[in-house]
Design a protein around this motif. Structure first.
Motif, PDB file in Angstrom:
ATOM      1  N   ASP A  10       8.167  -2.823  -0.236  1.00 13.03           N
ATOM      2  CA  ASP A  10       8.838  -1.908  -1.036  1.00 13.03           C
ATOM      3  C   ASP A  10       9.065  -0.567  -0.443  1.00 13.03           C
ATOM      4  OD1 ASP A  10       8.726  -3.836  -3.241  1.00 13.03           O
ATOM      5  OD2 ASP A  10       7.087  -3.301  -3.947  1.00 13.03           O
ATOM      6  N   LEU A  11       8.058  -0.082   0.101  1.00  7.31           N
ATOM      7  CA  LEU A  11       8.239   1.287   0.728  1.00  7.31           C
ATOM      8  C   LEU A  11       9.041   1.220   1.927  1.00  7.31           C
ATOM      9  CD1 LEU A  11       4.403   2.205   1.002  1.00  7.31           C
ATOM     10  CD2 LEU A  11       6.139   3.389  -0.436  1.00  7.31           C
ATOM     11  N   LEU A  12       9.311   0.378   2.665  1.00  9.41           N
ATOM     12  CA  LEU A  12      10.219   0.129   3.831  1.00  9.41           C
ATOM     13  C   LEU A  12      11.633  -0.107   3.411  1.00  9.41           C
ATOM     14  CD1 LEU A  12       8.227  -2.201   6.152  1.00  9.41           C
ATOM     15  CD2 LEU A  12       8.746   0.254   6.338  1.00  9.41           C
ATOM     16  N   ASP A  13      11.734  -0.655   2.318  1.00  8.82           N
ATOM     17  CA  ASP A  13      13.017  -0.874   1.735  1.00  8.82           C
ATOM     18  C   ASP A  13      13.429   0.486   0.950  1.00  8.82           C
ATOM     19  OD1 ASP A  13      13.241  -3.424   2.109  1.00  8.82           O
ATOM     20  OD2 ASP A  13      12.357  -4.120   0.252  1.00  8.82           O
ATOM     21  N   PHE A  14      12.654   1.439   0.345  1.00  8.49           N
ATOM     22  CA  PHE A  14      13.151   2.641  -0.238  1.00  8.49           C
ATOM     23  C   PHE A  14      13.278   3.746   0.764  1.00  8.49           C
ATOM     24  CE2 PHE A  14      12.176   6.442  -2.974  1.00  8.49           C
ATOM     25  CZ  PHE A  14      12.939   6.147  -3.957  1.00  8.49           C
ATOM     26  N   GLN A  15      12.705   3.440   1.997  1.00  6.17           N
ATOM     27  CA  GLN A  15      12.859   4.296   3.101  1.00  6.17           C
ATOM     28  C   GLN A  15      14.350   4.273   3.466  1.00  6.17           C
ATOM     29  OE1 GLN A  15      10.939   3.615   6.899  1.00  6.17           O
ATOM     30  NE2 GLN A  15      10.108   5.629   6.739  1.00  6.17           N
ATOM     31  N   ARG A  16      14.639   2.809   3.665  1.00  9.34           N
ATOM     32  CA  ARG A  16      15.925   2.679   4.103  1.00  9.34           C
ATOM     33  C   ARG A  16      17.022   3.013   3.336  1.00  9.34           C
ATOM     34  NH1 ARG A  16      13.658  -1.840   6.592  1.00  9.34           N
ATOM     35  NH2 ARG A  16      13.554  -3.309   4.615  1.00  9.34           N
ATOM     36  N   SER A  52       1.892   0.777  -9.574  1.00  7.41           N
ATOM     37  CA  SER A  52       0.676  -0.122  -9.321  1.00  7.41           C
ATOM     38  C   SER A  52       0.658  -1.241  -8.518  1.00  7.41           C
ATOM     39  CB  SER A  52      -0.025  -0.470 -10.606  1.00  7.41           C
ATOM     40  OG  SER A  52       0.794  -1.463 -11.466  1.00  7.41           O
ATOM     41  N   ILE A  53       2.128  -1.766  -8.329  1.00  8.83           N
ATOM     42  CA  ILE A  53       2.433  -2.916  -7.722  1.00  8.83           C
ATOM     43  C   ILE A  53       3.177  -2.775  -6.435  1.00  8.83           C
ATOM     44  CG2 ILE A  53       1.972  -4.528  -9.409  1.00  8.83           C
ATOM     45  CD1 ILE A  53       4.914  -4.805 -10.009  1.00  8.83           C
ATOM     46  N   LEU A 101     -11.508   7.710  -0.892  1.00  9.69           N
ATOM     47  CA  LEU A 101     -10.937   9.023  -0.658  1.00  9.69           C
ATOM     48  C   LEU A 101      -9.575   8.745  -0.074  1.00  9.69           C
ATOM     49  CD1 LEU A 101     -14.032  10.766   1.432  1.00  9.69           C
ATOM     50  CD2 LEU A 101     -13.042  11.423  -0.906  1.00  9.69           C
ATOM     51  N   ILE A 102      -9.300   7.736   0.632  1.00  9.39           N
ATOM     52  CA  ILE A 102      -7.720   7.632   1.252  1.00  9.39           C
ATOM     53  C   ILE A 102      -6.916   7.150   0.048  1.00  9.39           C
ATOM     54  CG2 ILE A 102      -6.343   6.372   2.840  1.00  9.39           C
ATOM     55  CD1 ILE A 102      -8.739   6.097   4.630  1.00  9.39           C
ATOM     56  N   LYS A 103      -7.432   6.422  -0.844  1.00 10.92           N
ATOM     57  CA  LYS A 103      -6.826   5.691  -1.894  1.00 10.92           C
ATOM     58  C   LYS A 103      -6.255   6.957  -2.974  1.00 10.92           C
ATOM     59  CE  LYS A 103      -5.214   1.898  -3.989  1.00 10.92           C
ATOM     60  NZ  LYS A 103      -4.492   0.995  -3.340  1.00 10.92           N
ATOM     61  N   GLU A 104      -7.014   8.087  -3.100  1.00  7.95           N
ATOM     62  CA  GLU A 104      -6.722   8.963  -3.964  1.00  7.95           C
ATOM     63  C   GLU A 104      -5.552   9.845  -3.431  1.00  7.95           C
ATOM     64  OE1 GLU A 104      -8.996  12.938  -5.444  1.00  7.95           O
ATOM     65  OE2 GLU A 104     -10.333  11.184  -5.364  1.00  7.95           O
ATOM     66  N   VAL A 105      -5.557   9.868  -2.207  1.00  9.27           N
ATOM     67  CA  VAL A 105      -4.311  10.748  -1.662  1.00  9.27           C
ATOM     68  C   VAL A 105      -3.122   9.678  -1.622  1.00  9.27           C
ATOM     69  CG1 VAL A 105      -3.404  11.832   0.482  1.00  9.27           C
ATOM     70  CG2 VAL A 105      -6.038  11.837   0.054  1.00  9.27           C
ATOM     71  N   TYR A 106      -3.383   8.344  -1.526  1.00 11.95           N
ATOM     72  CA  TYR A 106      -2.235   7.439  -1.470  1.00 11.95           C
ATOM     73  C   TYR A 106      -1.582   7.542  -3.063  1.00 11.95           C
ATOM     74  CZ  TYR A 106       0.371   2.905  -1.237  1.00 11.95           C
ATOM     75  OH  TYR A 106       1.201   2.116  -1.477  1.00 11.95           O
ATOM     76  N   LYS A 107      -2.395   7.344  -3.951  1.00 14.78           N
ATOM     77  CA  LYS A 107      -1.927   7.388  -5.213  1.00 14.78           C
ATOM     78  C   LYS A 107      -1.251   8.853  -5.476  1.00 14.78           C
ATOM     79  CE  LYS A 107      -5.255   4.107  -7.295  1.00 14.78           C
ATOM     80  NZ  LYS A 107      -6.326   4.037  -8.193  1.00 14.78           N
ATOM     81  N   GLU A 108      -1.585   9.838  -5.108  1.00 16.15           N
ATOM     82  CA  GLU A 108      -1.084  11.086  -5.447  1.00 16.15           C
ATOM     83  C   GLU A 108       0.266  11.240  -4.973  1.00 16.15           C
ATOM     84  OE1 GLU A 108       0.239  14.903  -4.631  1.00 16.15           O
ATOM     85  OE2 GLU A 108      -0.733  13.829  -3.155  1.00 16.15           O
ATOM     86  N   ARG A 109       0.442  10.862  -3.643  1.00 18.16           N
ATOM     87  CA  ARG A 109       1.655  10.746  -3.120  1.00 18.16           C
ATOM     88  C   ARG A 109       2.613   9.718  -3.597  1.00 18.16           C
ATOM     89  NH1 ARG A 109      -0.953  14.299  -0.816  1.00 18.16           N
ATOM     90  NH2 ARG A 109      -0.340  14.905   1.675  1.00 18.16           N
TER      91      ARG A 109
END
Length: 464
Positions: A248-254, A242-243, A220-228
């Motif tokens: 990566d998310l923290l780098d993209f946030q910066r 997929s990888i 259930l959580i993974k489904e929301v994660y993939k959608e975002r």
């Protein structure tokens, strides 16, 4: 000046011979006598420069207390000349201590403050020993103090000590640069002059599968994660979705925060998306590794957050379902199967030998509390050791450790505070309830066993 009450081992003598003539980084396994090398070097420097001083930096007061006692026991000097100096002592008294003492053991932050306020001058300090020197990065206190020392001392010598300098040459080079290191002495447990003093460590990896109820929550959580995650494509992220990992998310946030500073209005939505992804990623990690109570605590924290990211996550139908399932499972005393396997391991170990000492490592206070409560409910003598930020004073920490060392408790359940900087005697078994990606922390944890006798290190891993 002479040492006393110990005979140096061959590797200690070999390393000491390097330390006499060079600023040296010493890396040897936990429990093999790093402090004795510091004592030998201090005696040498005070013999050559009898009117000089020695300063030892160490990260915590309990460890500073331990080192102070070891110096008093092992070096021929007036005991009053060896002083433990902490920030709890008034600045005026600290200035007098520097003046009247010859060997000072202190935290780096205290020494840095006294340097900045003119209470300490490094001119007559002939040795600066830095314990747990892997902390000497960027503008850490160790680094700033060492730089000042090398500039001001008339007869400088640096001795840097650690069991775990880092997993890459770059990290070790950084320490060497920051501390003015000229020579490196490294020993592993297999080196000829060390191996006779090292006991065998038996490592065991135990894989545990998520049961269906927890796997359903995960989906259930993974489904929301993939959608975002799919929505990030609109912001030009190039890496295959997929990888993409947390880094990566923290780098993209910066990157997106930089775009906001350039008045890119669409970047605001991107930052909110990444914030949601980081929270969802953390939820998955809590479920996979730590269990339902830790996940439930985090979801409850989200409910009192005012951020749009938190509100958007909690409004998702899958997350609403997740919250209801978690509450139902917890009301029926369901938890991650790692907890039950852990209890089984502890009970079986104590059946074989009822005076075993077992250290259990977990990253989060909630997990520590959960493990403690489960062990206590089974009649296992257990105690929790957490940091000062989590409400435990250093005095209480020392009291808990002494009782564990004395065998009053069989199990010590601890956060990262138990990995270094505290005088915990050797345990028989170390259990990683959760693993750590840090090579330094892994070495520190495993170093709690296999010093004077054989030990076991057990890793509990969620399958997949």
């Amino acid at each position: 000046m002479q040492t006393k009450n110990f005979t140096p081992r061959s590797y200690q003598t070999n390393i000491f011979n390097t330390c006499k003539n060079n600023n040296t980084l010493v890396c040897i396994p936990t429990g093999l006598g790093k402090t004795k090398i510091a004592i030998m070097t201090a005696a040498e420097r005070l013999t050559i420069f009898p009117d000089s001083k020695v300063i030892v930096l160490t990260p915590t007061r309990p460890l500073a207390n331990q080192i102070t006692n070891e110096f008093k026991e092992c070096i021929e000097i007036d005991q009053e000349k060896i002083v433990l100096l902490t920030g709890n002592i008034t600045p005026k008294k600290r200035a007098n201590i520097y003046h009247n003492s010859q060997i000072i053991i202190a935290t780096p932050q205290t020494v840095q403050e006294d340097l900045n306020n003119g209470r300490l001058n490094f001119e007559d300090v002939s040795l600066l020993a830095i314990d747990e020197c892997h902390r000497s990065r960027q503008r850490f206190a160790n680094t700033l103090v060492s730089k000042n020392y090398l500039e001001k001392s008339l007869n400088p010598r640096i001795l840097a000590l650690t069991a775990s300098p880092g997993s890459t040459k770059v990290k070790i080079d950084e320490i060497c640069t920051n501390l003015g290191i000229e020579a490196v002495e490294i020993r592993s447990e297999t080196d000829d002059d060390v191996k006779e003093y090292v006991q065998k460590k038996e490592a065991e990896y135990i894989e545990i599968s998520l049961p269906e109820e927890l796997s359903n929550i995960h989906s259930l959580i993974k489904e929301v994660y993939k959608e975002r995650l799919g929505k990030l494509k609109n912001f030009g992220i190039n890496k295959p979705l997929s990888i993409i990992n947390k880094k990566d998310l923290l780098d993209f946030q910066r990157y997106l925060q930089g775009e906001i500073r350039k008045n890119n209005k669409s970047a605001f939505y991107g930052v909110s998306l990444v914030s949601q992804l980081l929270k969802l990623s953390h939820m998955l990690e809590l479920l996979e590794i730590h269990g339902l109570k830790s996940l439930n605590d985090f979801v409850n924290k989200l409910s009192i957050e005012t951020s749009k990211a938190a509100k958007n996550i909690l409004a998702e139908e899958n997350i609403i379902k997740t919250k209801a399932i978690i509450e139902k499972l917890l009301s029926n005393n369901h938890e991650h199967p790692k907890f039950y396997r852990l209890i089984e391991i502890v009970k079986n170990s104590l059946k074989e030998k009822n005076d075993l000492r077992i250290i259990i490592f977990a990253s989060y206070r909630t997990t520590v509390d959960n493990i403690y409560n489960m062990l206590e409910s089974k009649g296992i003598k257990s105690v929790k050791l957490v940091g000062q930020k989590e409400g435990l004073t250093q005095k209480k920490q020392i009291e808990i450790i002494e009782k564990f060392n004395d065998g009053i408790y069989n199990c010590l359940i601890t956060t990262s505070i138990g990995e270094e900087g505290l005088n915990i005697k050797e345990a028989d078994v170390a259990i990683f309830y959760d693993n750590t990606p840090s090579s330094i922390r892994k070495i520190q944890r495993a170093g709690r066993v296999g010093r004077m006798k054989q030990g076991r290190v057990i890793f509990l891993v969620t399958k997949g």
